[in-house]
Design an enzyme around this catalytic site. Sequence first.
Site, PDB file in Angstrom:
ATOM      1  N   GLY A 307      -1.271  -3.709  -0.662  1.00 34.25           N
ATOM      2  CA  GLY A 307      -2.425  -3.064  -1.260  1.00 34.25           C
ATOM      3  C   GLY A 307      -2.344  -1.552  -1.162  1.00 34.25           C
ATOM      4  O   GLY A 307      -1.279  -0.945  -1.321  1.00 34.25           O
ATOM      5  N   SER A 308      -3.459  -0.914  -0.852  1.00 33.86           N
ATOM      6  CA  SER A 308      -3.563   0.550  -0.913  1.00 33.86           C
ATOM      7  C   SER A 308      -2.713   1.275   0.123  1.00 33.86           C
ATOM      8  O   SER A 308      -2.521   2.495   0.017  1.00 33.86           O
ATOM      9  CB  SER A 308      -5.028   0.972  -0.766  1.00 33.86           C
ATOM     10  OG  SER A 308      -5.796   0.457  -1.837  1.00 33.86           O
ATOM     11  N   THR A 309      -2.205   0.583   1.127  1.00 33.95           N
ATOM     12  CA  THR A 309      -1.331   1.247   2.095  1.00 33.95           C
ATOM     13  C   THR A 309      -0.012   1.672   1.449  1.00 33.95           C
ATOM     14  O   THR A 309       0.749   2.442   2.040  1.00 33.95           O
ATOM     15  CB  THR A 309      -1.031   0.329   3.299  1.00 33.95           C
ATOM     16  OG1 THR A 309      -0.489  -0.903   2.831  1.00 33.95           O
ATOM     17  CG2 THR A 309      -2.294   0.056   4.103  1.00 33.95           C
ATOM     18  N   MET A 310       0.268   1.192   0.232  1.00 34.87           N
ATOM     19  CA  MET A 310       1.470   1.586  -0.502  1.00 34.87           C
ATOM     20  C   MET A 310       1.266   2.876  -1.298  1.00 34.87           C
ATOM     21  O   MET A 310       2.226   3.557  -1.672  1.00 34.87           O
ATOM     22  CB  MET A 310       1.892   0.454  -1.444  1.00 34.87           C
ATOM     23  CG  MET A 310       3.205   0.665  -2.164  1.00 34.87           C
ATOM     24  SD  MET A 310       4.617   0.566  -1.064  1.00 34.87           S
ATOM     25  CE  MET A 310       4.908  -1.198  -1.086  1.00 34.87           C
TER      26      MET A 310
END
Length: 585
Positions: A307-310
């Site tokens: 998710g947004s950690t990428m």
Amino acid sequence: MRVTPSRTAAGRGLPFLPSPMLAVKLPAWRSNLVLFFLFAAFAALAGRAFWLQALTTDFLQKQGASRYARTLELPATRGKITDRSGEVMATSLPAKAIWAIPEDVVAPPEKLRALAELLEMSQSDLKKKLASDSNFVYLKRQVEQEVAERIVALDIPGINTRKAYKRFYPVGPVASHLVGFTNFEDKGQDGMEKSQQASLAGINGSRRVIKDRLGRIVEDIGFVREPQDGHDLTLSIDSKIQYIAFSQLQAAVDKHHAKAGGIVVLDVKTGEVLAMANLPTYNPNNRQGLVGPQLRNRVMTDTFEPGSTMKPFTIALGLEKNLISPQTILDTPNKLTIGSATIGDSHPHASSMTVSHIIEVSSNVGTVRVAQKLQPREMWDMFTAAGFGQQPRFGFPGAVAGRMRPYKSWQPIEQATMSYGHGVSVSLIQLARSYMLFARDGEMIPLSFQKLTQPPVAQRIISDKTALQMREMMEHVVSATGTAPQAQVRGYRVAGKTGTAYKLEGGRYVKKYVASFVGFAPVSDPRIIIAVMIDEPSGGQHYGGQVAAPVFANVAASALRSLNVAPDSNVANVIMPAQPVTESM
């Protein structure tokens, strides 16, 4: 007719008639040949006896020794496993192995019943073992000394004991997936016990003894080979941080009624793993009734969409290519159509935002706008350089590579979704290591589960300028206006990124979530990276900033104090917003 006497009978001169039945029809040479072979056989036997008894005596001595001499195996002591400060995490305690010569076992039923109780097995199982055709059978290994003494006191012929060791894990379930465990043969089956089996096990020795017909040792001849004990293993783990990480993870899983969870703490300076914990877990000292979910090392073997950690990696690549800057303003509508698909943000934002603000509020649309400026090959190179889709080389069993499809097959919509962490899968240990890129000023280093004596060789991936810009932007994520204010740590500047993603089941997204947070501190000179993953939180909250970020904050606060890291912030209190911002999925 005249009868002519031929011979006398019985020496009395009585005549008898010649008979054809008594005539010898075989040639004389045949009987002589038989006699020759008989004499030759006796001569060979006599020669063999003279050879064995007079000239060479080794054979008969070996045959005689086999009736009374025995070679006993002397087990080597398995090496201890300790944390970086020398605290024992696995050790071998003296024990006994109970074995039997089935044909020699003779005992009344009450003694056999008592033996079965001491061995903690049914009488039928004991009888089955004693009915074996083998002349040697183990009844039970790794029996405690006290129990072994009670078995010896039964005085059952044919029942014997031998020296053995039993592995003991003082930290119990707190580090079970990290340390692993051994089987009844003292061979590593999981964790560091398995990966370092050759070094820990040592080499068994042997000793020659003389036994009487009852199997009792009556004389010790001496060593054939002395046992070589295994080498001790010093892990990179800090037991204090390990316990803190485990307890905080357990509290979060319980609070949010989650299915599972994982946490990793890394030393930014050396790449050493300071802590690693999973839930569900198990007690390695008592492994009866274990099930698959308890044994799974989710940090290493389970993959999920980050998710947004990428998003920081996509933004960093745009910065590195000089296509954007933190102040670049991008058009960010609430919905964005690519082909037949539509991408949107979970919450409405401004129609245009700076790149820094895109990271702060975790906008999918804004991240895609950056990705559209990049070539697929460039994004793939960036992701693989950070370790995604690559087989980890941690010296740890079971570590998986995750999934990253070749860039040549990417469609525009796939490039867009991968830019914000969908359509790619990673493990938590991979995700934690990838943030070395920002914490180490653009460098990557390998991870180690063993204490290092010298720093590893670093590899530069992006410029230090880009890394510092990303640190500054990710620090805003933890501010009162970002998606993870609950990740703030009093006295320290913190940077990180939240992640929330739907789970894939049967090739389709379902309404089950994986909440994550990856961060590092202190921002001025990063010392630790902490990655947290909570699987299927169902207590009413499911965003990474709500579920995983508080775990980071609690562990980071204790770990930084434990490592004597000086505070770098003058802010005395944690600043919380009235209405927290949640990241887009």
